[in-house]
Scaffold this motif. Structure first.
Motif, PDB file in Angstrom:
ATOM      1  N   THR A 395       6.361 -10.661  23.865  1.00 38.45           N
ATOM      2  CA  THR A 395       5.783 -10.039  22.674  1.00 38.45           C
ATOM      3  C   THR A 395       4.968  -8.799  23.036  1.00 38.45           C
ATOM      4  N   GLY A 396       4.139  -8.909  24.086  1.00 36.49           N
ATOM      5  CA  GLY A 396       3.299  -7.781  24.469  1.00 36.49           C
ATOM      6  C   GLY A 396       4.117  -6.563  24.853  1.00 36.49           C
ATOM      7  N   SER A 397       5.177  -6.777  25.618  1.00 33.98           N
ATOM      8  CA  SER A 397       6.022  -5.658  26.035  1.00 33.98           C
ATOM      9  C   SER A 397       6.729  -5.038  24.841  1.00 33.98           C
ATOM     10  N   ALA A 398       7.222  -5.877  23.924  1.00 34.75           N
ATOM     11  CA  ALA A 398       7.916  -5.367  22.741  1.00 34.75           C
ATOM     12  C   ALA A 398       6.986  -4.518  21.887  1.00 34.75           C
ATOM     13  N   MET A 399       5.751  -4.960  21.701  1.00 35.74           N
ATOM     14  CA  MET A 399       4.795  -4.207  20.895  1.00 35.74           C
ATOM     15  C   MET A 399       4.355  -2.929  21.613  1.00 35.74           C
ATOM     16  N   ALA A 400       4.273  -2.990  22.957  1.00 39.53           N
ATOM     17  CA  ALA A 400       3.908  -1.790  23.715  1.00 39.53           C
ATOM     18  C   ALA A 400       4.969  -0.708  23.544  1.00 39.53           C
ATOM     19  N   PHE A 401       6.239  -1.119  23.563  1.00 37.03           N
ATOM     20  CA  PHE A 401       7.310  -0.134  23.397  1.00 37.03           C
ATOM     21  C   PHE A 401       7.277   0.461  21.995  1.00 37.03           C
ATOM     22  N   ASN A 402       7.024  -0.374  20.984  1.00 38.98           N
ATOM     23  CA  ASN A 402       6.928   0.122  19.619  1.00 38.98           C
ATOM     24  C   ASN A 402       5.774   1.113  19.487  1.00 38.98           C
ATOM     25  N   GLN A 403       4.638   0.785  20.119  1.00 37.94           N
ATOM     26  CA  GLN A 403       3.492   1.690  20.081  1.00 37.94           C
ATOM     27  C   GLN A 403       3.807   2.990  20.807  1.00 37.94           C
ATOM     28  N   LEU A 404       4.519   2.899  21.918  1.00 42.22           N
ATOM     29  CA  LEU A 404       4.907   4.084  22.660  1.00 42.22           C
ATOM     30  C   LEU A 404       5.775   5.000  21.804  1.00 42.22           C
ATOM     31  N   LEU A 405       6.768   4.422  21.110  1.00 42.77           N
ATOM     32  CA  LEU A 405       7.637   5.219  20.247  1.00 42.77           C
ATOM     33  C   LEU A 405       6.847   5.854  19.102  1.00 42.77           C
ATOM     34  N   ARG A 406       5.878   5.127  18.591  1.00 48.65           N
ATOM     35  CA  ARG A 406       5.056   5.674  17.502  1.00 48.65           C
ATOM     36  C   ARG A 406       4.298   6.906  17.979  1.00 48.65           C
ATOM     37  N   TYR A 407       3.647   6.805  19.135  1.00 48.48           N
ATOM     38  CA  TYR A 407       2.891   7.939  19.657  1.00 48.48           C
ATOM     39  C   TYR A 407       3.804   9.107  20.017  1.00 48.48           C
ATOM     40  N   LEU A 408       4.983   8.803  20.563  1.00 47.24           N
ATOM     41  CA  LEU A 408       5.931   9.876  20.864  1.00 47.24           C
ATOM     42  C   LEU A 408       6.391  10.560  19.578  1.00 47.24           C
ATOM     43  N   GLY A 409       6.601   9.762  18.530  1.00 47.00           N
ATOM     44  CA  GLY A 409       6.935  10.347  17.234  1.00 47.00           C
ATOM     45  C   GLY A 409       5.827  11.245  16.721  1.00 47.00           C
ATOM     46  N   PHE A 410       4.568  10.782  16.852  1.00 39.68           N
ATOM     47  CA  PHE A 410       3.428  11.622  16.483  1.00 39.68           C
ATOM     48  C   PHE A 410       3.492  12.967  17.218  1.00 39.68           C
ATOM     49  N   SER A 411       3.777  12.903  18.525  1.00 36.00           N
ATOM     50  CA  SER A 411       3.794  14.111  19.346  1.00 36.00           C
ATOM     51  C   SER A 411       4.888  15.069  18.900  1.00 36.00           C
TER      52      SER A 411
END
Length: 459
Positions: A395-411
């Motif tokens: 679960t932690g890894s899956a949520m980390a990847f989702n958060q990573l994609l969100r921040y990359l989208g922001f960028s």
């Protein structure tokens, strides 16, 4: 052992300050971009890096710090992160040039990685209904911090200048650091997890290289060797990161994020929407701020100061919180799978509204409110849409990847918004073209989420 009520309250206040102040500091970019461009004599594309640098740093440091800050290292990493944010805020306040300001803003991006640590400390401190209540409060504090940060820091900047806004942010971070030192407790014993520094270097360098090409492409020429070379080089670095991550998995070592989880049915939709709406969110935000402060000489603009521009996120934040509450009702009525397609469609509608109705401030505020509603529907549902489709241990890894994609989208949204205005010819036509492009992106990810919902249901 349960702490005394007074200590318990201060601990909650310290964690709340971390969640709120890091959101406030991260908001010290967007409303100030036109002012930075004027003050330093640079173009909007260059000034936009005062926002983009923070988001890129947040994207890369979130998984790294999340692994470093496990077990007994959680408290020292959290406090060290606040020190880095404080140094970055002070650097941005010093009158030493736009390069130093952008570098300081990158250091401030570390603050985006500290919110998950505050939530982890809360999980250590409380259980049951009290934990649920305080996690909800901390999550709302993050949104409220961003909503509060825009008008407050913009007001300070209007009266004390750009440096004054960053000195104000430095004072807030210093106070938060003091609370953290006094009241954030040590974490249970445990060894920190290994950190994939090579993966972090590949991802960060590849991302920054591509974003530089996006933000400078109009100036250099989209077919210029430098633009093409940077784009190709950045994509090669990101591809190398993917290959390196797969190699670490085969060797039984932990990668920066486990990319295997991205292809799971039920996980694809939230990940696609996280990136697409992340880009749309910062596209909407940047376009609205530029519109509010443009003087109308290029055929568009409302001619307001930075203070008014800072108020634009208030309806967005309020509707984001309200949208997350409405989403619970919709999920009970139509099922959770309906939330992402609805949220993406609403967000696309906000971009269309801004594209064709931006002659008055109330129209911009209406578009921001509608965008906030779509954001509330979408981002509030990511966690409980992903969790049922991954094993508890992942679960932690899956949520980390989702958060990573969100921040990359922001960028990407931050860097591409100004570039798109230039691509479509600048002025009112360029503004409309950029807004409609983001609308199409949001509509497309909504359709993909709908398809992913059906595939997950068939599994």
């Amino acid at each position: 052992m349960t702490p005394p009520p007074r200590t318990d309250g201060w601990r909650l206040a310290a964690l709340g300050a971390i969640a709120t102040v890091t959101a406030v500091v991260s908001s010290l970019g967007a409303p100030l971009v036109p002012s930075i461009a004027r003050a330093y004599g640079v173009g909007l594309g260059t000034a936009q890096w005062a926002l983009t640098a923070t988001l890129v740093a947040g994207a890369v440091t979130t998984p790294v710090i999340g692994r470093w800050a496990s077990g007994r290292l959680r408290r020292p990493v959290l406090i060290g992160g606040l020190v880095v944010v404080l140094l970055g805020t002070v650097l941005s306040a010093l009158p030493v040039g736009v390069a130093a300001l952008v570098a300081g803003r990158a250091l401030q991006g570390v603050g985006l990685a500290l919110v998950p640590l505050a939530l982890a400390v809360a999980r250590d401190l409380w259980t049951g209904p009290r934990l649920a209540s305080r996690l909800s409060w901390l999550s709302v504090a993050t949104v409220a911090g961003a909503g509060l940060g825009y008008p407050v820091t913009a007001f300070v900047a209007e009266h004390l200048g750009i440096a004054g806004a960053y000195w104000f942010g430095a004072a807030l971070v210093a106070f938060t650091l003091l609370l953290a030192v006094l009241f954030v407790p040590s974490s249970p014993d445990g060894e920190p997890q290994p950190v994939d520094l090579v993966g972090a270097a590949l991802l960060s360098s590849g991302t920054v290289t591509v974003l530089i090409a996006i933000s400078r492409g109009e100036t250099w020429g989209w077919a210029a060797p430098l633009t093409v070379g940077l784009t190709g080089g950045g994509l090669l670095l990101v591809s190398a990161w993917v290959g390196w991550s797969a190699l670490r998995v085969r060797r039984g070592r932990q990668p920066l994020v486990d990319l295997r989880l991205a292809a799971r049915p039920g996980v694809v939709g939230p990940n696609v929407v996280a990136f697409g709406l992340g880009a749309g969110m910062y596209g909407l935000l940047t376009l609205a701020v530029i519109l509010a402060q443009a003087d109308g000489s290029d055929g568009f603009g409302l001619g307001h100061g930075v203070g008014v521009a800072g108020l634009l996120l208030v309806p967005y934040s309020l509707m984001s919180v309200g949208g997350s509450r409405v989403a619970l009702v919709v999920a009970r009525t139509f099922g959770r799978g309906a939330l992402l397609p609805i949220g993406a469609t609403v967000f696309a509608s906000a971009m269309v509204l801004l594209a064709f109705g931006h002659d008055s401030l109330w129209q911009v505020l209406a578009a921001m409110a509608l965008g906030g509603l779509g954001s509330g529907f979408s981002f509030s549902s990511m966690a409980f849409l992903i969790v049922p489709h991954v094993p508890p241990s992942e679960t932690g890894s899956a949520m980390a990847f989702n958060q990573l994609l969100r921040y990359l989208g922001f960028s990407v949204g931050s860097a591409a918004s100004v570039a798109l205005i230039d691509v479509y010819g600048g002025g009112g036509a360029g503004f409309r073209g950029a807004a409609l492009t983001f609308a199409m992106v949001c509509g497309a990810v909504g359709l993909l989420a709908l398809g992913g919902r059906r595939r997950a249901r068939d599994v």
